[in-house]
Structures are given as C-alpha cells and as structure tokens.
Design an enzyme around this catalytic site. Structure first.
Site, short mmCIF file in Angstrom:
data_model
loop_
_atom_site.label_atom_id
_atom_site.label_comp_id
_atom_site.label_asym_id
_atom_site.label_seq_id
_atom_site.Cartn_x
_atom_site.Cartn_y
_atom_site.Cartn_z
N SER A 138 -25.36 5.13 5.85
CA SER A 138 -25.77 5.40 5.01
C SER A 138 -26.36 5.96 4.53
O SER A 138 -27.48 5.78 4.46
CB SER A 138 -25.00 4.58 3.59
OG SER A 138 -25.64 4.62 2.51
N TYR A 157 -27.24 -5.10 1.59
CA TYR A 157 -25.95 -3.72 1.96
C TYR A 157 -26.99 -2.53 2.48
O TYR A 157 -26.39 -2.27 4.07
CB TYR A 157 -24.74 -2.80 0.83
CG TYR A 157 -24.13 -1.28 1.20
CD1 TYR A 157 -23.50 -1.82 2.34
CD2 TYR A 157 -24.72 -0.24 0.91
CE1 TYR A 157 -22.66 -0.97 2.64
CE2 TYR A 157 -24.04 0.53 1.84
CZ TYR A 157 -23.30 0.93 2.41
OH TYR A 157 -22.72 1.93 2.68
P1 NAP Z 1 -13.28 1.15 1.21
O1 NAP Z 1 -12.62 1.88 0.54
O2 NAP Z 1 -13.82 -0.13 1.02
O3 NAP Z 1 -13.18 0.79 2.99
C1 NAP Z 1 -13.09 -0.09 3.54
C2 NAP Z 1 -11.68 -0.16 4.75
O4 NAP Z 1 -13.30 -1.55 5.77
C3 NAP Z 1 -10.96 -0.87 4.48
O5 NAP Z 1 -10.02 -0.29 5.02
C4 NAP Z 1 -11.09 -2.58 4.35
O6 NAP Z 1 -9.97 -3.20 5.24
C5 NAP Z 1 -11.79 -2.16 5.56
N1 NAP Z 1 -12.70 -3.79 6.56
C6 NAP Z 1 -13.30 -4.70 5.64
N2 NAP Z 1 -13.67 -5.56 6.17
C7 NAP Z 1 -13.27 -5.01 7.74
C8 NAP Z 1 -13.14 -6.03 8.66
N3 NAP Z 1 -14.01 -7.51 8.84
N4 NAP Z 1 -12.42 -5.70 9.38
C9 NAP Z 1 -11.76 -4.93 9.95
N5 NAP Z 1 -11.57 -4.12 8.69
C10 NAP Z 1 -11.90 -4.12 7.28
O7 NAP Z 1 -14.68 1.25 1.27
P2 NAP Z 1 -15.17 3.02 2.01
O8 NAP Z 1 -15.98 3.66 1.65
O9 NAP Z 1 -14.24 3.69 2.75
O10 NAP Z 1 -16.29 2.78 3.17
C11 NAP Z 1 -16.07 3.02 4.35
C12 NAP Z 1 -17.27 2.69 4.79
O11 NAP Z 1 -17.92 4.00 4.24
C13 NAP Z 1 -18.49 1.89 5.29
O12 NAP Z 1 -18.56 1.55 6.17
C14 NAP Z 1 -18.71 2.24 3.84
O13 NAP Z 1 -20.35 1.71 4.36
C15 NAP Z 1 -19.61 3.70 4.17
N6 NAP Z 1 -20.02 3.96 3.30
C16 NAP Z 1 -19.56 4.50 2.61
C17 NAP Z 1 -20.64 4.69 1.16
C18 NAP Z 1 -19.31 5.19 -0.18
O14 NAP Z 1 -20.25 6.10 -0.97
N7 NAP Z 1 -17.81 4.69 -0.63
C19 NAP Z 1 -21.49 5.27 1.08
C20 NAP Z 1 -21.78 5.81 2.75
C21 NAP Z 1 -20.86 4.20 3.55
P3 NAP Z 1 -8.77 -3.70 3.92
O15 NAP Z 1 -8.01 -2.78 2.95
O16 NAP Z 1 -8.50 -4.81 4.48
O17 NAP Z 1 -10.30 -4.78 2.99
#
Ligand code: NAP
Length: 234
Positions: A138, A157
């Site tokens: 990020s 975070y």
């Molecule tokens: P999200 O919709 O909350 O998805 C997160 C995913 O990670 C879900 O599939 C969740 O599974 C899984 N997860 C959490 N803990 C886990 C574990 N211990 N083992 C395996 N899987 C696990 O979030 P997202 O926005 O798609 O985020 C994905 C990545 O993008 C993250 O690393 C985040 O830091 C990064 N990111 C996001 C943003 C943003 O604006 N959204 C910006 C920059 C970077 P469950 O369904 O089982 O909970």
C-alpha cells in the site's frame, strides 16, 4: 507450458480479482482461502474465467501453508507466481492510543504471514524458469508524507506495509542470482470489506498492477514497489 500461480486471501476483494486476471491470462491459479467453503464458492464463481482451483491456506497457520504447498507440488510440480495478498486492517487509532498487542496481531498476518508463506514456497518457485513473487502492499507503507498518514492515522497497518516493503527488498537482494524476482504492488484505495467499501477504486482496478507485475513480459527491477503509474519512492 501453462504457468502456475497461488494467490493468498483470494476468496474476496482484491485477491479474488487478481485470481480472475491471472486465470484470464491463461495461468492455472490456486485460490487460497483460510475457509474451505468460502474458497470453494469463490473458485466456482470464477470457473468461467479459466483454470481456478481452491486451496485451503491460512497465512497464520504453518500446517495449512505446508498442506497447500504439498497440494500444489502434487498437482503442478512447481510454482511460477506467488501473490501474497492476504491482509487485515486495524482501524484508525492515533499512535499514542496504539498498543503493542494491536501491532503484534496485525503483523502476524500482514508481515509474518508473508514470510511464512514465502519461505515454504521458495523451493517450488525455484523450479520455475521465471518465478515471480508479488507482495500486495500500500501507498500507506511509504515513509513520506504521501504514505504514512494519507489522510488518517493507522500506525499498526501502515507500519506493517512499510515492513512488507522492506521484506520485499530483502528477498529481492537475496534472490538476485536466481530466476525469482520479487515486487510490491500498491493497489490504491479500493472499495472492499477492508475499509467498509469506502475506497474509490473497484477491486478489479486495484488488482490490475499485481496481475501486470505477475504476467507481463517486463524487465522491471526486482525489489521495487509499483502502482499503476510506475515505481513508488520510499
Ligand atoms: P478484503 O476484502 O478484506 O480481503 C482480505 C482477504 O484476506 C480475505 O480473503 C480474507 O479472508 C483474507 N485473509 C485475512 N486474514 C487471512 C489469513 N490469516 N489467512 C488467509 N487469508 C486471510 O481486503 P482487500 O481490500 O481485498 O485487501 C487485500 C490486500 O490488499 C490486503 O493485503 C490489503 O492490505 C491490501 N490493500 C488494500 C487496499 C484497499 O484500499 N482495500 C489498499 C492497499 C492495499 P476471509 O474472507 O476469510 O476474512
């Protein structure tokens, strides 16, 4: 030869869209999910996009990572692309209100989880002629004004992403004489569960940079952190 990929935390959000992008590009994609049923459902939903196989993988559980590695070795014999996407958020506390416990909890998934998964899969990636690791990071991981604060405080975070960026660089240096390159992908502010759908980008838009780094023929320097516009500064 069909390339083989694994995406962690891929049952929803950005990870699921990364799986879609890789599958559409012709890769065999293992869709990692810590919950078997959620993984199976997501894989079914992506069946029309290509070769998607669910695999149970919790990045905080060594046994599940070892099990996923065994399954991928059995089916594919190697791994070409590892996308470390699984991540959790930690709210928006001010640093003075933050506890070591809160940091430890988020680092367990966002930092130690990546190290656990990478360590286990390096031998399978070493069998690829063009191995790529993409760590989903990020802009908040940047130490400059654009990153660390980015509108809201989030020491737990944001610092977990700074650590991830450093880890990305360390692996890249260590692997520089190998066939494996390591990149960071900053997805931008994406509307997912992660931020109660407040982001301005779609999950597909957020996934694009990780897919690009993983599949395109490019000579980008291993260790760099990229968004859609190019390489990010620290
Ligand atoms: P999200 O919709 O909350 O998805 C997160 C995913 O990670 C879900 O599939 C969740 O599974 C899984 N997860 C959490 N803990 C886990 C574990 N211990 N083992 C395996 N899987 C696990 O979030 P997202 O926005 O798609 O985020 C994905 C990545 O993008 C993250 O690393 C985040 O830091 C990064 N990111 C996001 C943003 C943003 O604006 N959204 C910006 C920059 C970077 P469950 O369904 O089982 O909970």
């Amino acid at each position: 030869m069909q390339r083989i990929a694994l995406v962690t935390g891929a049952n929803r959000g950005i990870g699921k869209e990364i799986v879609r992008g890789l599958a559409r590009a012709g890769l065999m994609v293992f869709l990692g999910s810590r919950d078997e049923q959620r993984g199976a459902t997501a894989a079914e939903e992506l069946a029309d996009d290509g070769d998607v196989k669910p695999v149970r993988l919790d990045v905080t559980d060594q046994w599940s990572i070892d099990g996923a590695s065994c399954e991928i070795e059995r089916v594919g014999g190697r791994l070409d692309v590892l996308i470390n996407n699984a991540g959790i958020n930690a709210g928006y506390n001010h640093p003075s209100e933050e506890t070591a416990e809160a940091l430890r909890k988020i680092y367990e998934t966002n930092v130690f989880g990546v190290v656990r998964v990478t360590q286990v899969f390096l031998p399978l990636l070493g069998k690829s002629a063009d191995g790529r690791i993409v760590n989903v990071s990020s802009l908040r991981g940047s130490i400059g004004d654009q990153g660390a604060w980015a509108g809201m405080p989030s020491m737990a975070y944001a610092s977990s992403r700074t650590a991830l960026n450093a880890i990305t660089m360390h692996y890249a240096r260590d692997l520089r004489d190998s066939t494996i390159r390591v990149f960071g992908a900053a997805s931008g502010h994406v509307a997912t569960d992660f931020n109660d759908f407040r982001g301005s980008r779609t999950p597909g838009e957020g996934a694009a940079i990780a897919v690009k780094l993983a599949v395109e023929d490019h000579d980008l320097c291993s260790g760099g952190i990229f968004d859609d516009a190019g390489q990010l500064p620290w």
